[in-house]
Motif scaffolding. Sequence first.
Motif, PDB file in Angstrom:
ATOM      1  N   THR A 114      42.204  45.505  37.978  1.00 46.21           N
ATOM      2  CA  THR A 114      42.095  44.220  38.666  1.00 46.21           C
ATOM      3  C   THR A 114      40.964  43.426  38.007  1.00 46.21           C
ATOM      4  OG1 THR A 114      40.574  45.174  40.297  1.00 46.21           O
ATOM      5  CG2 THR A 114      42.886  45.059  40.917  1.00 46.21           C
ATOM      6  N   ALA A 142      46.072  42.913  37.225  1.00 49.66           N
ATOM      7  CA  ALA A 142      46.275  42.186  38.477  1.00 49.66           C
ATOM      8  C   ALA A 142      45.140  41.192  38.700  1.00 49.66           C
ATOM      9  CB  ALA A 142      46.338  43.168  39.648  1.00 49.66           C
ATOM     10  N   ARG A 144      44.151  37.236  41.045  1.00 47.83           N
ATOM     11  CA  ARG A 144      44.555  36.417  42.192  1.00 47.83           C
ATOM     12  C   ARG A 144      45.540  35.321  41.781  1.00 47.83           C
ATOM     13  NH1 ARG A 144      39.095  34.583  44.911  1.00 47.83           N
ATOM     14  NH2 ARG A 144      38.641  34.231  42.715  1.00 47.83           N
ATOM     15  N   ILE A 171      50.246  41.084  37.433  1.00 50.37           N
ATOM     16  CA  ILE A 171      50.461  40.989  38.878  1.00 50.37           C
ATOM     17  C   ILE A 171      49.563  39.880  39.407  1.00 50.37           C
ATOM     18  CG2 ILE A 171      50.205  42.173  41.102  1.00 50.37           C
ATOM     19  CD1 ILE A 171      50.621  44.829  39.599  1.00 50.37           C
ATOM     20  N   SER A 173      48.367  37.951  43.023  1.00 51.28           N
ATOM     21  CA  SER A 173      48.437  38.196  44.474  1.00 51.28           C
ATOM     22  C   SER A 173      48.516  36.933  45.329  1.00 51.28           C
ATOM     23  CB  SER A 173      47.230  39.029  44.922  1.00 51.28           C
ATOM     24  OG  SER A 173      46.030  38.331  44.684  1.00 51.28           O
ATOM     25  N   ARG A 174      48.092  35.782  44.788  1.00 43.38           N
ATOM     26  CA  ARG A 174      47.994  34.596  45.646  1.00 43.38           C
ATOM     27  C   ARG A 174      49.017  33.500  45.351  1.00 43.38           C
ATOM     28  NH1 ARG A 174      42.158  34.247  47.460  1.00 43.38           N
ATOM     29  NH2 ARG A 174      41.697  36.443  47.885  1.00 43.38           N
ATOM     30  N   THR A 182      54.408  39.763  42.232  1.00 45.97           N
ATOM     31  CA  THR A 182      53.560  39.159  43.260  1.00 45.97           C
ATOM     32  C   THR A 182      53.144  40.231  44.253  1.00 45.97           C
ATOM     33  OG1 THR A 182      54.818  37.102  43.034  1.00 45.97           O
ATOM     34  CG2 THR A 182      53.380  37.286  44.943  1.00 45.97           C
ATOM     35  N   GLY A 183      51.844  40.320  44.530  1.00 42.73           N
ATOM     36  CA  GLY A 183      51.360  41.290  45.502  1.00 42.73           C
ATOM     37  C   GLY A 183      50.145  42.044  45.007  1.00 42.73           C
ATOM     38  N   ARG A 184      49.971  43.241  45.558  1.00 43.54           N
ATOM     39  CA  ARG A 184      48.833  44.093  45.206  1.00 43.54           C
ATOM     40  C   ARG A 184      49.333  45.397  44.574  1.00 43.54           C
ATOM     41  NH1 ARG A 184      46.107  46.321  49.141  1.00 43.54           N
ATOM     42  NH2 ARG A 184      44.174  46.533  47.969  1.00 43.54           N
ATOM     43  N   MET A 217      41.123  48.497  45.871  1.00 43.28           N
ATOM     44  CA  MET A 217      42.355  48.790  45.126  1.00 43.28           C
ATOM     45  C   MET A 217      42.355  50.244  44.671  1.00 43.28           C
ATOM     46  SD  MET A 217      43.677  49.505  41.877  1.00 43.28           S
ATOM     47  CE  MET A 217      42.582  48.885  40.596  1.00 43.28           C
TER      48      MET A 217
END
Length: 248
Positions: A114, A142, A144, A171, A173-174, A182-184, A217
């Motif tokens: 992340t 990943a 945002r 990835i 997330s926002r 899309t996501g975590r 995470m």
Amino acid sequence: MAEWVNGKVVKVEQWTSGLFSITINAPIAPFIAGQFTKLALEIDGISVQRAYSYVNAPSSPNLEFYLVTVPEGKLSPRLAQLRPGSEVMLTKEAAGFFVLDEVPECETLWMLATGTAIGPYLSILQEGTGLERIKQVVLVHAARFAHDLSYLPLMQQLQQHYNGKMRIQTIVSREATANALTGRIPALIEDGCLEAVAGLTIDADTSHVMLCGNPQMVRDTQKILQEQRQMRKHLRRKPGHITSEHYW
């Protein structure tokens, strides 16, 4: 006690209002891809220091670091304002065990990151040493928002360089964005979406998972891998399937 050396700033790249990279030239000791050092500035007569991972390969003449600007932070806003020729202190010796030598034999190596924790993986992949014994690498970054994927062009270059051995997946997330999930990370492992898009499975028989980034995470992903995939943390005295580093 750590030995410090003087470095000179070569470049500061401002990716977004909150993300930047700093490139430094300094006479450090050799390090292993995946390790970190400490950067320091003297602020109001006090040495303020923080640990940051190398983004560059150990064979590179310049040293690169990927940072988030913490608005109320003591060090990162000052580092972001430095200009070429400015001085910054670094510890001469690198530290850390988030390196390929510590990863046991596996068919598929999943590198999950992340934010700025993509750094150590980029160092490992740019150097390439030790990857011969691994069949497939999946690099997952990943963030945002899509504009936070600062190193996507380098990830794409590395994918081409490894010619079928390496897959990349972003990835976000926002927001929803093309080519990114899309996501975590934990949820995308739990529901199988990450494996479906990569075309590979995460399992105890064939895989090793490296986790680097936001401690939440790391904890959540470990929990899912342990409960759903019967994978366990890797220790030197007891080999396992998960190697992790909290990235702040």
